[in-house]
Write a protein that holds these residues in place. Structure first.
Motif, mmCIF file in Angstrom:
data_model
loop_
_atom_site.group_PDB
_atom_site.id
_atom_site.type_symbol
_atom_site.label_atom_id
_atom_site.label_comp_id
_atom_site.label_asym_id
_atom_site.label_seq_id
_atom_site.Cartn_x
_atom_site.Cartn_y
_atom_site.Cartn_z
ATOM 1 N N HIS A 24 0.833 -1.201 0.000
ATOM 2 C CA HIS A 24 0.000 0.000 0.000
ATOM 3 C C HIS A 24 0.872 1.257 0.000
ATOM 4 O O HIS A 24 0.618 2.204 -0.761
ATOM 5 N N LEU A 25 1.890 1.265 0.842
ATOM 6 C CA LEU A 25 2.783 2.418 0.919
ATOM 7 C C LEU A 25 3.600 2.570 -0.361
ATOM 8 O O LEU A 25 3.849 3.699 -0.819
ATOM 9 N N GLU A 26 4.007 1.466 -0.937
ATOM 10 C CA GLU A 26 4.778 1.524 -2.181
ATOM 11 C C GLU A 26 3.936 2.103 -3.315
ATOM 12 O O GLU A 26 4.396 2.973 -4.065
ATOM 13 N N ILE A 27 2.701 1.632 -3.433
ATOM 14 C CA ILE A 27 1.800 2.146 -4.466
ATOM 15 C C ILE A 27 1.577 3.639 -4.278
ATOM 16 O O ILE A 27 1.652 4.430 -5.232
ATOM 17 N N SER A 28 1.319 4.039 -3.050
ATOM 18 C CA SER A 28 1.023 5.447 -2.757
ATOM 19 C C SER A 28 2.241 6.327 -3.035
ATOM 20 O O SER A 28 2.120 7.405 -3.630
ATOM 21 N N PHE A 29 3.412 5.877 -2.600
ATOM 22 C CA PHE A 29 4.627 6.666 -2.787
ATOM 23 C C PHE A 29 4.917 6.879 -4.269
ATOM 24 O O PHE A 29 5.194 8.007 -4.714
ATOM 25 N N ALA A 156 -5.987 4.138 -2.657
ATOM 26 C CA ALA A 156 -5.198 2.967 -3.048
ATOM 27 C C ALA A 156 -5.844 1.658 -2.610
ATOM 28 O O ALA A 156 -5.455 0.588 -3.080
ATOM 29 N N THR A 157 -6.835 1.738 -1.741
ATOM 30 C CA THR A 157 -7.584 0.540 -1.326
ATOM 31 C C THR A 157 -8.215 -0.145 -2.532
ATOM 32 O O THR A 157 -8.399 -1.364 -2.542
ATOM 33 N N LEU A 158 -8.551 0.638 -3.571
ATOM 34 C CA LEU A 158 -9.198 0.080 -4.760
ATOM 35 C C LEU A 158 -8.259 -0.763 -5.599
ATOM 36 O O LEU A 158 -8.692 -1.405 -6.549
ATOM 37 N N ALA A 159 -6.975 -0.767 -5.262
ATOM 38 C CA ALA A 159 -6.010 -1.558 -6.032
ATOM 39 C C ALA A 159 -6.374 -3.036 -6.054
ATOM 40 O O ALA A 159 -6.055 -3.759 -6.998
ATOM 41 N N GLY A 166 -2.032 -4.181 -1.701
ATOM 42 C CA GLY A 166 -2.425 -3.154 -0.746
ATOM 43 C C GLY A 166 -3.396 -3.664 0.303
ATOM 44 O O GLY A 166 -3.806 -4.836 0.307
ATOM 45 N N LEU A 167 -3.756 -2.777 1.207
ATOM 46 C CA LEU A 167 -4.639 -3.146 2.313
ATOM 47 C C LEU A 167 -6.043 -3.513 1.851
ATOM 48 O O LEU A 167 -6.784 -4.167 2.580
ATOM 49 N N GLY A 168 -6.404 -3.073 0.670
ATOM 50 C CA GLY A 168 -7.714 -3.447 0.143
ATOM 51 C C GLY A 168 -7.878 -4.943 -0.013
ATOM 52 O O GLY A 168 -9.012 -5.457 0.037
ATOM 53 N N ASN A 169 -6.774 -5.677 -0.179
ATOM 54 C CA ASN A 169 -6.854 -7.132 -0.297
ATOM 55 C C ASN A 169 -7.393 -7.777 0.972
ATOM 56 O O ASN A 169 -8.047 -8.819 0.916
ATOM 57 N N ILE A 170 -7.092 -7.163 2.117
ATOM 58 C CA ILE A 170 -7.608 -7.699 3.377
ATOM 59 C C ILE A 170 -9.124 -7.593 3.403
ATOM 60 O O ILE A 170 -9.829 -8.525 3.812
ATOM 61 N N ILE A 171 -9.644 -6.472 2.931
ATOM 62 C CA ILE A 171 -11.097 -6.266 2.903
ATOM 63 C C ILE A 171 -11.751 -7.216 1.913
ATOM 64 O O ILE A 171 -12.752 -7.875 2.225
ATOM 65 N N SER A 172 -11.194 -7.303 0.704
ATOM 66 C CA SER A 172 -11.794 -8.167 -0.309
ATOM 67 C C SER A 172 -11.734 -9.636 0.099
ATOM 68 O O SER A 172 -12.661 -10.412 -0.168
ATOM 69 N N ALA A 173 -10.655 -10.033 0.777
ATOM 70 C CA ALA A 173 -10.558 -11.411 1.261
ATOM 71 C C ALA A 173 -11.613 -11.682 2.316
ATOM 72 O O ALA A 173 -12.162 -12.785 2.397
ATOM 73 N N GLY A 174 -11.918 -10.677 3.132
ATOM 74 C CA GLY A 174 -12.978 -10.833 4.126
ATOM 75 C C GLY A 174 -14.331 -11.049 3.486
ATOM 76 O O GLY A 174 -15.123 -11.893 3.935
#
Length: 223
Positions: A24-29, A156-159, A166-174
């Motif tokens: 997530h940080l890498e994508i954002s940076f 970046a959550t939409l990645a 990114g952190l969005g993967n945690i949400i989508s996996a849930g």
């Protein structure tokens, strides 16, 4: 949610928090970096010329009006394919409006008499830009950077929609666990994104203050 956070595997496994946070940080940076490399030179150039306000407005409106999800979909079907590259390009476009607008405004807000004084002491155009104009525009550049960075970190959550990590993967996996089973993970992912965005915004606010010349901070305080 607390139980989910307390499980060490949710932090250290290949799909865990630490890995997804790094992504997530890498994508954002990268997105903000490329956005700065594009927007700042254009905004500074247009601002110095004293023209092009219409161009800035048009470019900002176009990039703001384009939904990130739509742009991600289009880019994932391009030669970029799915993955991080498409996400970085989409978020770079998303970061342009605040960076461009604030760079332009920063140059336009410089008192013409300051430029005349610099020319009067024999400064070249390059010296005037780097020694006078850019330091005076720093508060505006920093504000644009802060806005763009916070927006990109949150978006970046939409990645995860194009397998960008990114952190969005945690949400989508849930969500993939099914109704009722992944609620804790979904909530944990949302909390992580929100906390990260707030933390980044706070750090950027401190950075904004630190890189603003003291004389400009004092002048703003008096105002």
């Amino acid at each position: 949610m607390v139980t989910w956070f307390n499980d060490p595997l949710n932090w250290t496994n290949p799909d865990g928090i630490l890995t997804r946070l790094r992504e997530h940080l890498e994508i954002s940076f990268l997105s903000v970096l490329f956005g700065c490399l594009v927007a700042w030179p254009v905004g500074i150039w247009l601002g110095r010329r004293g023209a092009g306000s219409g161009v800035v407005v048009i470019l900002s409106n176009i990039t703001q009006a384009m939904p990130v999800i739509a742009l991600l979909t289009i880019l994932s079907l391009s030669p970029l394919g799915i993955g991080m590259r498409a996400v970085v390009v989409a978020l770079t476009v998303f970061s342009l409006p605040p960076l461009l607008a604030n760079a332009y405004t920063g140059m336009r807000e410089i008192d013409p008499e300051v430029r005349d004084a610099g020319k009067g002491v024999g400064m070249t155009a390059a010296q005037l830009l780097w020694r006078v104009e850019i330091p005076l525009a720093v508060p505006f550049l920093a504000t644009g950077l802060r806005i763009a960075t916070t927006q990109v970190v949150a978006t970046a959550t939409l990645a995860t929609l194009v397998n960008g990590g990114g952190l969005g993967n945690i949400i989508s996996a849930g969500f993939g666990l099914g109704p009722g089973r992944g609620d804790a993970q979904i909530l944990a992912g949302a909390v992580l994104v929100a906390l990260l965005a707030l933390l980044i915004d706070g750090l950027m606010a401190v950075l904004e203050r630190k890189i603003t010349p003291r004389v400009l901070r004092q002048a703003a305080g008096r105002v």
